[in-house]
Design an enzyme around this catalytic site. Structure first.
Site, PDB file in Angstrom:
ATOM      1  N   THR A  41       0.807  -1.222   0.000  1.00 62.44           N
ATOM      2  CA  THR A  41       0.000   0.000   0.000  1.00 62.44           C
ATOM      3  C   THR A  41       0.838   1.269   0.000  1.00 62.44           C
ATOM      4  O   THR A  41       0.335   2.349  -0.321  1.00 62.44           O
ATOM      5  CB  THR A  41      -0.925   0.048   1.227  1.00 62.44           C
ATOM      6  OG1 THR A  41      -0.124   0.107   2.427  1.00 62.44           O
ATOM      7  CG2 THR A  41      -1.824  -1.181   1.277  1.00 62.44           C
ATOM      8  N   CYS A  45       2.248   3.052   9.513  1.00 66.33           N
ATOM      9  CA  CYS A  45       1.236   3.184  10.552  1.00 66.33           C
ATOM     10  C   CYS A  45       1.854   3.065  11.937  1.00 66.33           C
ATOM     11  O   CYS A  45       3.002   2.659  12.100  1.00 66.33           O
ATOM     12  CB  CYS A  45       0.183   2.064  10.426  1.00 66.33           C
ATOM     13  SG  CYS A  45      -0.666   1.981   8.838  1.00 66.33           S
ATOM     14  N   ARG A  74       4.099   6.797   2.997  1.00 66.53           N
ATOM     15  CA  ARG A  74       3.360   7.967   3.461  1.00 66.53           C
ATOM     16  C   ARG A  74       2.564   7.614   4.709  1.00 66.53           C
ATOM     17  O   ARG A  74       2.262   6.448   4.968  1.00 66.53           O
ATOM     18  CB  ARG A  74       2.434   8.513   2.381  1.00 66.53           C
ATOM     19  CG  ARG A  74       1.291   7.594   1.997  1.00 66.53           C
ATOM     20  CD  ARG A  74       0.316   8.301   1.072  1.00 66.53           C
ATOM     21  NE  ARG A  74      -0.759   7.447   0.625  1.00 66.53           N
ATOM     22  CZ  ARG A  74      -1.865   7.191   1.334  1.00 66.53           C
ATOM     23  NH1 ARG A  74      -2.007   7.717   2.540  1.00 66.53           N
ATOM     24  NH2 ARG A  74      -2.810   6.411   0.839  1.00 66.53           N
ATOM     25  N   CYS A  76      -0.349   7.010   7.314  1.00 64.46           N
ATOM     26  CA  CYS A  76      -1.722   6.505   7.262  1.00 64.46           C
ATOM     27  C   CYS A  76      -2.690   7.608   7.682  1.00 64.46           C
ATOM     28  O   CYS A  76      -2.492   8.262   8.711  1.00 64.46           O
ATOM     29  CB  CYS A  76      -1.855   5.304   8.203  1.00 64.46           C
ATOM     30  SG  CYS A  76      -3.538   4.657   8.359  1.00 64.46           S
ATOM     31  N   ASP A 454      18.617   5.305  50.730  1.00 64.26           N
ATOM     32  CA  ASP A 454      19.085   3.970  50.356  1.00 64.26           C
ATOM     33  C   ASP A 454      17.984   3.278  49.570  1.00 64.26           C
ATOM     34  O   ASP A 454      17.147   2.574  50.143  1.00 64.26           O
ATOM     35  CB  ASP A 454      19.456   3.176  51.610  1.00 64.26           C
ATOM     36  CG  ASP A 454      20.080   1.823  51.268  1.00 64.26           C
ATOM     37  OD1 ASP A 454      20.508   1.654  50.108  1.00 64.26           O
ATOM     38  OD2 ASP A 454      20.112   0.946  52.152  1.00 64.26           O
TER      39      ASP A 454
END
Length: 478
Positions: A41, A45, A74, A76, A454
């Site tokens: 695609t 993401c 690019r 999402c 401590d």
């Protein structure tokens, strides 16, 4: 965290990849810790993206959004991976990569270039480029470019500023560079990005200038807002800060001195931010509004607020470690996601840690710079160290402000914490408890123990958080 190129070395023998399992389960605990991209695609993401889980063979992993963008993917539009909290790793790490990431987030590359970043780190520009690229898959210019793209999207979708003004306010050198970057990252022109803003976003964008720039400051996991706002209310210095409203619905407001101008911020105490568990988006956000005299300061102002409210922390890692201790377990269960607040102005915090609230108010009234346009009770900026060093040169205050003014003590996001502590120890009259507070809050060190305490090694590297749990439970000896 490394890029996909080294994945097979890690999983060759196990056949499993915990990153893919996080994607399959849409585990938002890892949002910001890494990003995944889908080769079929061309989109990258956040792990909690609600879209259908892609096949493992089509997935690549990246340590940063910049690395994903540099590989041609690019962002999402559904999960908006650029809006995730920052990686908690940069809060913890004290090495050059961690320091560089904090400085880039503060906008140093945009203001001073790679040479300025390298000079602050004490390395050559080539060394910084090599170390960042080797570990993160992107150099300082690419990392800054990804940040500019996010700033541009916020301004495009939440303000009515002209597109040309947004280009330069976001840190781009030219409108063409701005347009090319937005198209590459979001697959839209700036005009298309603005037109695609949802109706509620458009309503926010048409707010008057008095409303400021509306923001959602995201955090991962549960967030105990109450203790943070309690602290801010106790410490608020009149003239530069105020906290108003009933518990659970308070608003914190303060003035900011920024690289290009000044600002006023309002942050709301958001109820219901103590959610736990995984899911699409575990965690939430704090609503904020920024009034800036120069919009170029947006990125820097946001990052400084994120440090003040400790929004990039990983509460899952903190609570898992501290919750395993029998002393802390009930405290962690009572307050999951308790934060270790920092500061929006490290030098101011150092001075206030030394002199206290009442004296800080006197300094503001006498030496603070008056705002050109006061906003209610917010009338001044906290005085700069150089001003105080000249005005009141005597005693420990004079020694500290002089050291801050001439950079003998450096507290910026890229400062080496050990070097800064050594420099603070050289300030005459500065006690160890004050130095510990400065290291915790001005330098954002998550693992500070007060002098003489401590604390078990099993609480490392989260001793600053452990102390906050003890204090919240009423153990005032800490």
């Amino acid at each position: 965290m490394r890029d996909e190129d080294t994945r097979d070395e890690d999983t060759e023998h196990t056949g499993e990849d915990p990153r893919y399992e996080a994607v399959r389960s849409r585990d938002g605990r890892f949002d910001g810790a890494f990003f995944f991209a889908v080769e079929t695609t061309g989109i990258y993401c956040r792990p909690s993206c609600p879209a259908v889980t892609p096949k493992r063979a089509n997935v690549r992993f990246f340590a940063t959004a910049a690395a994903a963008q540099g590989s041609g993917f690019r962002a999402c539009r559904r999960c908006r991976p650029d809006a995730v909290p920052g990686s908690a790793e940069w809060n913890v790490r004290a090495d050059v990569v961690g320091r560089a990431m904090r400085l880039i987030a503060d906008g140093v590359v945009d203001r001073e270039g790679v040479a300025g970043l390298a000079g602050r780190l004490g390395y050559s520009a080539r060394q910084v480029q090599r170390q960042l690229t080797a570990e993160l898959g992107a150099g300082p210019v690419a990392l800054a470019r990804a940040q500019r793209a996010h700033t541009a999207r916020v301004l495009v979708q939440t303000t009515d500023l002209p597109i040309t003004e947004i280009a330069f306010a976001s840190g781009f050198a030219s409108v063409r560079q701005f347009n090319d970057t937005v198209r590459a990252v979001y697959a839209s022109t700036p005009t298309e990005l603005r037109a695609a803003t949802p109706k509620n976003g458009r309503a926010r964008r048409t707010a008057t200038p008095d409303a400021g720039i509306p923001l959602r400051l995201a955090h991962r996991g549960p967030y105990q807002a109450g203790p943070v706002f309690d602290l801010l209310e106790r410490e608020a210095v009149p003239g530069i800060e105020e906290v108003g409203g009933p518990p659970g619905a308070r608003t914190y407001r303060r003035t900011l001195r920024l690289p290009y101008g000044t600002g006023i911020v309002a942050v709301d105490e958001r109820p219901g931010t103590a959610r736990t568990g995984s899911g699409a988006h575990p965690g939430g956000w704090l609503d904020a509004r920024l009034h800036l005299t120069d919009p170029r300061d947006l990125t820097t102002a946001v990052q400084r607020l994120r440090r003040q409210f400790d929004l990039d922390a990983d509460p899952y890692a903190v609570d898992e470690r501290l919750g395993a201790d029998p002393v802390l377990a009930p405290l962690v269960a009572a307050r999951p996601g308790l934060r270790s607040p920092g500061t929006a102005d490290p030098e101011e915090l150092a001075i206030r840690a030394l002199v206290g609230r009442a004296e800080a108010e006197r300094l503001v009234r006498r030496y603070g710079k008056a705002l050109d346009a006061p906003c209610g009770s917010l009338t001044h900026l906290f005085p700069e160290p150089a001003v105080l060093a000249d005005a009141e040169p005597g005693g420990t205050l004079g020694a500290l402000t002089a050291a801050l003014a001439d950079h003998a003590v450096r507290l910026d996001p890229g400062a080496d914490r050990d070097d800064a502590q050594d420099a603070l120890r050289a300030v005459p009259g500065l006690d160890t408890r004050t130095i510990a507070e400065i290291r915790t809050r001005a330098l954002g060190d998550p693992d500070v123990a007060p002098p003489g305490a401590d604390l078990p090694d099993s609480w490392r590297p989260w001793r600053s958080y452990a102390l906050n749990h003890l204090r919240a439970a009423g153990k005032r000896e800490f």
